[in-house]
Design a protein around this motif. Sequence first.
Motif, mmCIF file in Angstrom:
data_model
loop_
_atom_site.group_PDB
_atom_site.id
_atom_site.type_symbol
_atom_site.label_atom_id
_atom_site.label_comp_id
_atom_site.label_asym_id
_atom_site.label_seq_id
_atom_site.Cartn_x
_atom_site.Cartn_y
_atom_site.Cartn_z
ATOM 1 N N TRP A 1 29.900 33.641 32.376
ATOM 2 C CA TRP A 1 31.309 33.370 32.686
ATOM 3 C C TRP A 1 31.974 34.609 33.275
ATOM 4 C CZ3 TRP A 1 35.186 36.374 30.984
ATOM 5 C CH2 TRP A 1 34.946 37.179 29.853
ATOM 6 N N SER A 2 31.501 35.794 32.847
ATOM 7 C CA SER A 2 32.116 37.042 33.319
ATOM 8 C C SER A 2 31.916 37.238 34.823
ATOM 9 C CB SER A 2 31.553 38.237 32.540
ATOM 10 O OG SER A 2 30.138 38.266 32.620
ATOM 11 N N VAL A 3 30.827 36.699 35.376
ATOM 12 C CA VAL A 3 30.611 36.772 36.823
ATOM 13 C C VAL A 3 31.609 35.865 37.543
ATOM 14 C CG1 VAL A 3 28.988 36.206 38.686
ATOM 15 C CG2 VAL A 3 28.198 37.472 36.674
ATOM 16 N N LEU A 4 31.823 34.663 37.015
ATOM 17 C CA LEU A 4 32.839 33.782 37.597
ATOM 18 C C LEU A 4 34.216 34.446 37.556
ATOM 19 C CD1 LEU A 4 31.788 30.362 36.031
ATOM 20 C CD2 LEU A 4 31.747 30.947 38.466
ATOM 21 N N ALA A 5 34.515 35.070 36.428
ATOM 22 C CA ALA A 5 35.809 35.742 36.286
ATOM 23 C C ALA A 5 35.925 36.900 37.268
ATOM 24 C CB ALA A 5 35.989 36.233 34.854
ATOM 25 N N ALA A 6 34.846 37.637 37.465
ATOM 26 C CA ALA A 6 34.867 38.762 38.404
ATOM 27 C C ALA A 6 35.081 38.271 39.833
ATOM 28 C CB ALA A 6 33.565 39.549 38.304
ATOM 29 N N ILE A 7 34.448 37.167 40.188
ATOM 30 C CA ILE A 7 34.670 36.582 41.517
ATOM 31 C C ILE A 7 36.128 36.141 41.648
ATOM 32 C CG2 ILE A 7 34.125 34.602 42.995
ATOM 33 C CD1 ILE A 7 31.214 34.851 41.991
ATOM 34 N N GLY A 8 36.664 35.508 40.610
ATOM 35 C CA GLY A 8 38.063 35.091 40.620
ATOM 36 C C GLY A 8 39.017 36.264 40.771
ATOM 37 N N LYS A 9 38.654 37.389 40.176
ATOM 38 C CA LYS A 9 39.482 38.595 40.288
ATOM 39 C C LYS A 9 39.464 39.130 41.709
ATOM 40 C CE LYS A 9 41.684 42.386 38.959
ATOM 41 N NZ LYS A 9 43.077 42.364 38.501
ATOM 42 N N VAL A 10 38.259 39.257 42.284
ATOM 43 C CA VAL A 10 38.134 39.805 43.630
ATOM 44 C C VAL A 10 38.796 38.891 44.658
ATOM 45 C CG1 VAL A 10 36.494 40.435 45.453
ATOM 46 C CG2 VAL A 10 36.021 41.085 43.083
ATOM 47 N N GLU A 11 38.596 37.601 44.517
ATOM 48 C CA GLU A 11 39.071 36.658 45.530
ATOM 49 C C GLU A 11 40.577 36.414 45.490
ATOM 50 O OE1 GLU A 11 37.340 35.750 47.948
ATOM 51 O OE2 GLU A 11 35.282 36.064 47.295
ATOM 52 N N SER A 12 41.169 36.374 44.297
ATOM 53 C CA SER A 12 42.598 36.016 44.255
ATOM 54 C C SER A 12 43.357 36.631 43.089
ATOM 55 C CB SER A 12 42.748 34.491 44.181
ATOM 56 O OG SER A 12 42.365 34.027 42.895
ATOM 57 N N ASP A 13 42.755 37.598 42.392
ATOM 58 C CA ASP A 13 43.371 38.158 41.183
ATOM 59 C C ASP A 13 43.733 37.031 40.215
ATOM 60 O OD1 ASP A 13 44.302 40.044 39.379
ATOM 61 O OD2 ASP A 13 46.256 40.247 40.345
ATOM 62 N N HIS A 14 42.765 36.124 40.023
ATOM 63 C CA HIS A 14 42.915 34.970 39.128
ATOM 64 C C HIS A 14 44.120 34.105 39.528
ATOM 65 C CE1 HIS A 14 39.956 37.179 36.904
ATOM 66 N NE2 HIS A 14 40.806 38.145 36.647
ATOM 67 N N GLY A 15 44.232 33.872 40.841
ATOM 68 C CA GLY A 15 45.277 32.991 41.352
ATOM 69 C C GLY A 15 46.640 33.624 41.479
ATOM 70 N N ARG A 16 46.763 34.924 41.218
ATOM 71 C CA ARG A 16 48.084 35.561 41.221
ATOM 72 C C ARG A 16 48.551 36.013 42.603
ATOM 73 N NH1 ARG A 16 46.883 38.193 35.462
ATOM 74 N NH2 ARG A 16 45.241 39.217 36.637
ATOM 75 N N VAL A 17 47.617 36.299 43.514
ATOM 76 C CA VAL A 17 48.046 36.770 44.833
ATOM 77 C C VAL A 17 48.636 35.609 45.626
ATOM 78 C CG1 VAL A 17 46.322 38.617 44.910
ATOM 79 C CG2 VAL A 17 45.794 36.420 45.941
ATOM 80 N N ARG A 18 49.528 35.941 46.525
ATOM 81 C CA ARG A 18 50.217 34.904 47.303
ATOM 82 C C ARG A 18 49.733 34.877 48.752
ATOM 83 N NH1 ARG A 18 54.300 32.549 44.663
ATOM 84 N NH2 ARG A 18 54.998 33.505 42.724
ATOM 85 N N LEU A 19 48.489 35.233 48.958
ATOM 86 C CA LEU A 19 47.936 35.213 50.306
ATOM 87 C C LEU A 19 47.660 33.777 50.751
ATOM 88 C CD1 LEU A 19 45.426 38.191 49.954
ATOM 89 C CD2 LEU A 19 47.614 38.190 51.159
#
Length: 202
Positions: free
Chosen positions: A92-110
Amino acid sequence: MTLAVWLLSLPFRLLAALGLRRSVTLACLLVLAVTAYGVAQDLGLLEPPAHAAPAPRPVAGQPRPSRVAVADIPAGYLRLYRQAGTRYRIPWSVLAAIGKVESDHGRVRLPGVRSGSNWAGACGPMQIGCVPGSKAGNSWARYGHGRLHDPANAIPAAARYLVDHGARRNLDRAIYAYNHSWAYVAKVKALARRYASGGERR
């Protein structure tokens, strides 16, 4: 205790003395029991079943979240990462790391994170390709279900993508398939180590 039982039985003794039928007596008993239960709940004498349930056991084979993970990952996302990791048998930590890199867990507004797609044709908090013919391709058509900007759909789709690209045999290659960069692979793995209990830096 004996006094309480005697007091509770008093109305039924009275009903019996008046010669009322047993069905009426049972109906009165039911009403009295429901009323007593409601009063006990209102007074806080009964613990709700949800609070009395035992805490969930840690999932075998999956690390627990580190303090870094708990502080950085929104609770809803953390739950989704852990569920997908368990279901698809990948960390799960790899999924979370991908989520962090890609969108900061959905927080970025790109563009593409919360609606539409970005310049490469990637969509959602896990930035999965969703536009046919784009640079990112349309992996969502194969791995996604439902609304692609919803993390509850995007995170399992990312897990399915990794599994289909050999995550259980060679995790590095699966992460590389997700984003063709060995620097990306190194970054995801470093974050994953920090998110897993025991792997965070002190």
